[in-house]
Design a protein around this motif. Sequence first.
Motif, PDB file in Angstrom:
ATOM      1  N   ALA A   4     -25.007 -26.137  14.659  1.00 41.47           N
ATOM      2  CA  ALA A   4     -25.304 -26.937  13.531  1.00 41.47           C
ATOM      3  C   ALA A   4     -26.183 -25.987  12.478  1.00 41.47           C
ATOM      4  O   ALA A   4     -25.996 -26.047  11.234  1.00 41.47           O
ATOM      5  CB  ALA A   4     -25.983 -28.365  13.615  1.00 41.47           C
ATOM      6  N   GLN A   5     -27.178 -25.182  12.963  1.00 43.74           N
ATOM      7  CA  GLN A   5     -28.268 -24.424  12.155  1.00 43.74           C
ATOM      8  C   GLN A   5     -27.482 -23.178  11.426  1.00 43.74           C
ATOM      9  O   GLN A   5     -28.164 -22.767  10.749  1.00 43.74           O
ATOM     10  CB  GLN A   5     -29.554 -24.341  12.888  1.00 43.74           C
ATOM     11  N   LEU A   6     -26.531 -22.682  12.149  1.00 49.27           N
ATOM     12  CA  LEU A   6     -25.773 -21.538  11.815  1.00 49.27           C
ATOM     13  C   LEU A   6     -24.830 -21.876  10.345  1.00 49.27           C
ATOM     14  O   LEU A   6     -24.205 -22.802  10.300  1.00 49.27           O
ATOM     15  CB  LEU A   6     -24.804 -21.004  12.710  1.00 49.27           C
ATOM     16  N   THR A   7     -25.649 -21.506   9.269  1.00 56.91           N
ATOM     17  CA  THR A   7     -24.923 -21.558   7.866  1.00 56.91           C
ATOM     18  C   THR A   7     -24.282 -20.420   7.480  1.00 56.91           C
ATOM     19  O   THR A   7     -23.694 -20.781   6.123  1.00 56.91           O
ATOM     20  CB  THR A   7     -26.033 -22.224   6.992  1.00 56.91           C
ATOM     21  N   GLU A   8     -24.497 -19.230   7.791  1.00 59.44           N
ATOM     22  CA  GLU A   8     -23.792 -18.067   7.198  1.00 59.44           C
ATOM     23  C   GLU A   8     -22.942 -17.464   8.335  1.00 59.44           C
ATOM     24  O   GLU A   8     -23.569 -17.042   9.245  1.00 59.44           O
ATOM     25  CB  GLU A   8     -24.955 -17.265   6.488  1.00 59.44           C
TER      26      GLU A   8
END
Length: 829
Positions: free
Chosen positions: A449-453
């Motif tokens: 979930a913390q991976l945004t890019e």
Amino acid sequence: MSPQSTSVAVLIGTVVIVSLMRPDCTAIKENNEGFKLCVTSMRGVKDLSHQNITSVPSSLSNETQYLDISYNVIQTLEGTEFSGLSQLCFLKAAHCGLREISATVFTHTPALKILNISNNDLAFIPDISLKQLKILDLANNLYTSYELPASFQNFTKLDFLSLGSTAALSVSYGDFDALMNASVQHLALGAGTHWQKYESGSLAKIKSLKKLSLFASFCGTFGMFENLLVDLNVTQAKMLRFISLFPDSCNVSDNPFKNLRTMPFIQNLTLENTWINSTFMVVFMKNVWLSPLHELSFVNITYNEDTPDGFNLPPINHTINLSSVIFNGVNHYQYRYPTINMSFEAFSRLTYLKFSGTGMNILPCRVMTALPSLEILDLSDNLLTESGFWWTPCSNSSVFPKLRKLSLSRNRFSSLSFISQKTHQMNSLESLDLSFNSIHLDGDCYWPAQLTELSLGNNNLGNSVFAYLSSDFEKIDLSKTGITSIMQKDLTRFSKLTHLTLSSNSIQVIPVDLSVPALLSLHIDQNAITSISREVLAGLPRLQKLKVGGNPFVCSCDSYWFITAFNKSLIMDWPLDYTCNTPLSFAGLPLSEYKPSKLSCEMWLQAAVALPVLIVISAAVGLVFHKCDGAWYTKMLWVWIRMKRRGKKRSNILNNASFSYHAFISYSNQDSDWVDTHLVPTLEGAGFSLCVHERDFVPGEWIIDNIINCVESSYKTLFVLSKHFVQSEWCNYELFFAQHRAISVHRDSLVFILLEPIPTDSLPKKYLRLRSLLRQQTYLEWPKDDRKQQTFWASLKSTLHIADKSVVLKDIALAISDTVPLFADQIKE
């Protein structure tokens, strides 16, 4: 040595003895800055390089902003070569064999900001003065001294200066006096030769200096190099770049970098294109540990292990200041893995680490776990695969605890599903770069979930790639991934998406229903898009950056809104990358110069303008129509047209009939003057045969019989109507018999000529039939205007042309029993 040990053997991969020569980035940077500073339209770009010209052409447009005359044979620049080029901002004249440049040659180029005259045969540094100059490249010439002319004092805006000559082997104390009050922040000095002398204090005079790029060798003369470092400390320079500092044959036994420990302002140090052995590395790194350096870079170096144990650095009892370490291109002298023995605990402040172009195929375990502060790791351009990065012998219990950005670009990764699962081990990972790999879509992906890019550029993935991405992604790079179309359903899931890159694909249309409310940046350049409509961008309300250049735009009303109304400050690559592709008449035209009119493209404006124009034209036509008696002319034209059409219809009916006269004229004796002077002469003069009762009635016969005979033997009966006509009893008889004949034989035998206005309502009751005829029949009015009389005669003549007086009269007798009842009815009325 075990991968789990504190002292790590860094496995850099299977490599061979290769000399990797990378191009200098200075020229590329210069060109990029040149376009940003100078070029506002591609019309201002003129590339005359490699043209075998011997002088600057005199036919250059005064719009020229960028001129490249490199790789020609131009030995001198003097006189008025650049006269008229008042907008010239970027001039490149490299590799031309230049030997002399006149001091006045740039008199006519006050806007010149970038001048590149490198790689020529200049024997002296030219004495020129350009107040707006920001970048000056004089490298690789033949001058024997670095002494600058006094005119360089006028370079008040000069930011970058490059000096270099293979014939200049020394630096004297007064060489840079002209720059004492200048604004030069970056000085590139040297041509790769071994300096014989450097006088202390030479560089210390450049008070504005922030960065030095030194391309010179000091092997065996490290005392000069130490003096140079002392002078740079005086200038408070923050960035040092040393190129080819040690030649391959140099045995570095001294400690030339010991002054780094006493340079409090130094922050960034780069060693480039040089030979480094393990012995020197130990001495060098000890100085680095004790220096205030924050960033250390090794670019395109050749590493040689000249000690049995390789690079062996003793434990350090204090924390180093380094926050960034870069290895960008490492060529290994031995055909084996280099060995590095050192403690990683000292690197507690390291936040950025780059191993690029090193041949690495296995990532050491301790790199993954012993760098507690590492936030950015760049392992691009290596030989890593999934098994090499997530090496089985390594314990993955604590992997990169603070790592936020990971670049695995230009490696050999392939399984997107496997990578998505492994990223769950990196609890802080926000950005992942997998561009330029061999990624394929091999199964469902489960991203943390913390991976945004995520960057997947330059992997052949196709249109289905969106289904394998996370709805938590905020930045997605899908440039050159084989995408041919995008649809709203593909992007519906990405409610948090703020940056989307779709460059270099084959997308032809941006859907009008596209809606990405959170999107801030959209790159869709180098595709097959022909226009950008208002409806498309309406679904991107927060858009702040747009890049859509390099597409085959159609210069038509489809692009009107984008060209004229869209806020160009949002477009990153406007206007240089925007040109017309079609139609052919506009091909190659910069889009910024295509100016369609608002009236030709806005339908509502066309309607708004057309309506009042139509009203005005209609009013003007109506006024002219009224003033010029248009109603009367129209009526005459209508009569003429009706007579022509009816003549064709009744031609079959009259084939068997013949007449003695074209017309019998019925008129009152009170109007005989007009009949005798106008009507009869005009018609008979035109070849018509007329029956006039005063002339053609048979003497001795009853008047009624004469009337009947004349009406029946005439093709037409012409009634000359006037107030006198309605008062004549005999005229009434003639009208009665002629009307009866029109009903019995052919309907269009009556012609009415109105000499004066006779209101139908004013006729006596006994003339009810005439009143009815005047309401139903078309009549000709006798005009008083001479011009109108010509039209009157033309219309009257056209009604008589069908009759053929050459044919013998055919008896047309009507039964008395037919006429008497009608006559009786008329008397009763």
